[in-house]
Design an enzyme around this catalytic site. Sequence first.
Site, PDB file in Angstrom:
ATOM      1  N   HIS A   1      39.630  42.085  42.546  1.00  0.00           N
ATOM      2  CA  HIS A   1      40.086  43.464  42.734  1.00  0.00           C
ATOM      3  C   HIS A   1      41.483  43.790  42.848  1.00  0.00           C
ATOM      4  O   HIS A   1      42.014  44.684  43.122  1.00  0.00           O
ATOM      5  CB  HIS A   1      39.429  44.036  44.253  1.00  0.00           C
ATOM      6  CG  HIS A   1      38.043  44.227  44.399  1.00  0.00           C
ATOM      7  ND1 HIS A   1      37.597  43.598  45.586  1.00  0.00           N
ATOM      8  CD2 HIS A   1      36.723  44.363  43.766  1.00  0.00           C
ATOM      9  CE1 HIS A   1      36.223  43.841  45.480  1.00  0.00           C
ATOM     10  NE2 HIS A   1      35.831  44.125  44.351  1.00  0.00           N
TER      11      HIS A   1
ATOM     12  N   ARG B   1      38.371  44.572  31.297  1.00  0.00           N
ATOM     13  CA  ARG B   1      38.437  44.013  32.503  1.00  0.00           C
ATOM     14  C   ARG B   1      38.033  42.534  32.431  1.00  0.00           C
ATOM     15  O   ARG B   1      36.865  42.190  31.911  1.00  0.00           O
ATOM     16  CB  ARG B   1      37.944  44.831  33.618  1.00  0.00           C
ATOM     17  CG  ARG B   1      37.977  44.301  34.929  1.00  0.00           C
ATOM     18  CD  ARG B   1      36.820  44.846  35.785  1.00  0.00           C
ATOM     19  NE  ARG B   1      36.593  44.034  37.112  1.00  0.00           N
ATOM     20  CZ  ARG B   1      35.768  44.336  38.040  1.00  0.00           C
ATOM     21  NH1 ARG B   1      34.611  44.781  37.539  1.00  0.00           N
ATOM     22  NH2 ARG B   1      36.047  43.606  39.236  1.00  0.00           N
TER      23      ARG B   1
ATOM     24  N   GLU C   1      41.167  51.703  38.605  1.00  0.00           N
ATOM     25  CA  GLU C   1      41.499  50.501  37.908  1.00  0.00           C
ATOM     26  C   GLU C   1      41.549  50.584  36.431  1.00  0.00           C
ATOM     27  O   GLU C   1      42.022  50.004  35.696  1.00  0.00           O
ATOM     28  CB  GLU C   1      40.127  49.703  38.239  1.00  0.00           C
ATOM     29  CG  GLU C   1      40.469  49.206  39.637  1.00  0.00           C
ATOM     30  CD  GLU C   1      39.052  48.545  40.357  1.00  0.00           C
ATOM     31  OE1 GLU C   1      39.073  47.317  40.214  1.00  0.00           O
ATOM     32  OE2 GLU C   1      38.084  49.163  40.578  1.00  0.00           O
TER      33      GLU C   1
ATOM     34  N   ASN D   1      34.256  47.469  30.366  1.00  0.00           N
ATOM     35  CA  ASN D   1      34.113  46.639  31.718  1.00  0.00           C
ATOM     36  C   ASN D   1      32.782  46.058  31.306  1.00  0.00           C
ATOM     37  O   ASN D   1      31.631  46.601  31.722  1.00  0.00           O
ATOM     38  CB  ASN D   1      34.106  47.416  32.804  1.00  0.00           C
ATOM     39  CG  ASN D   1      33.965  46.481  34.141  1.00  0.00           C
ATOM     40  OD1 ASN D   1      33.554  45.224  33.901  1.00  0.00           O
ATOM     41  ND2 ASN D   1      33.959  47.106  35.372  1.00  0.00           N
TER      42      ASN D   1
ATOM     43  N   ARG E   1      26.328  40.847  49.367  1.00  0.00           N
ATOM     44  CA  ARG E   1      27.000  39.291  49.441  1.00  0.00           C
ATOM     45  C   ARG E   1      27.500  39.081  50.866  1.00  0.00           C
ATOM     46  O   ARG E   1      27.792  40.185  51.735  1.00  0.00           O
ATOM     47  CB  ARG E   1      28.194  39.429  48.770  1.00  0.00           C
ATOM     48  CG  ARG E   1      28.143  39.076  47.427  1.00  0.00           C
ATOM     49  CD  ARG E   1      29.416  39.039  46.524  1.00  0.00           C
ATOM     50  NE  ARG E   1      29.716  40.328  45.853  1.00  0.00           N
ATOM     51  CZ  ARG E   1      30.375  40.787  45.069  1.00  0.00           C
ATOM     52  NH1 ARG E   1      31.562  40.139  45.068  1.00  0.00           N
ATOM     53  NH2 ARG E   1      30.449  41.937  44.386  1.00  0.00           N
TER      54      ARG E   1
END
Length: 392
Positions: free
Chosen positions: A177, A88, A380, A9, A237
């Site tokens: 996601h 990813r 994940e 990742n 965010r």
Amino acid sequence: MSNNILVINSGSSSVKFSLFDMSSESESASGLAERLNTAEGEITIKSAEGKINLKLEKSDYRSTLEVIINTLTEQGLLETLPVAIGHRVVHGGEFFSDPVLINDDVLGKIKDCIPLAPLHNPAAVSGIEAMTSLYPSIPQVAVFDTAFHQTLPPEAYLYGVPYELYEELGVRRYGMHGTSHQYVASEAAKRLNLPAEHGILTAHLGNGCSCSAVVNGKSVDTTMGMTPLEGLLMGTRSGDVDPGLHQFLHAQKGWSIDEITDVLNKKSGLLGISGVSNDMRSVEQEAEKGNKRAQLALDVFHFRLARQLGGLAASLPRFDALVFTGGIGENSRETRALMLNTIKIFGIELDEALNKTNGDERGVISKGNGPTAIVVNTAEELMIARAAQALI
């Protein structure tokens, strides 16, 4: 014969990685390389043997990934090179609805999606190119955050802007996601023995947050949009804001589009409202001490989450379960309790004792005859490893 798969990742200044023995689907090692492309580059590797910390003499992507492979080998965690490497990739646009073996065409399309994810896709490209240069014979697989949401219908993914912008520039909602939402929805359906026809809401809550509506294993709506900025309030965010805010801030503060975007991405959310931290744990601690702005940040976070979940429920033909996952979803008992007490219209009755222990053996934290609330730890990296194994 080796059955190891390495999952990468790549971030803008870091690389997270996990090594899986796919004969048992067990994680042999994991780690994080930080402060890449600086003189302070370092790497941490964790395994059953303990933790190793190393200073990186060279901290570019190629050198860092080579150190990861070499260190895993030296520690006896990797007897031979991995049989595959899974990457990813945040944004696959409309090009990809499934994981794919990486070739020049795939890499080109990932680059084409850089305008849709300018902070994330360039890092993924760097990681892929570095691994290809180092180990050209190892198959590499790209797994996209956006892929799971390619089943959204047009009424869920189109914005109310001129259609030509979608045709020319791909302006639409993509969602993020996806690997996490897909895994936890599938896992919840298994644990709860749901019928083939079922409806689930998934809440991935961490520093980045998003929710999805999943019908019979397929995503039909989600909260993130063209970029990871849309939707819920997050760590730094803003989530949804009035699009007119950009013009207002430019006129009143003289900020450029880049400056406004930076504020909305990096200085807003829990951090912006609380003035304390982007970490839910720190904000909760400050709220307990009587910090009013910290409490306000929590109130806004929970209100926005409840409102979005309520909206997503409109996409379900039936409602069987609400799944909590991610760092906050898996660990914040307060968030889960507040949510279930806020959205009473869902008819989910919280079992306070189960919530305190993060659920029973299945992760269930509710009681009664209504929809089930369940905690499922996301996986994940394992999903990426499985995808890579399936393609080699």
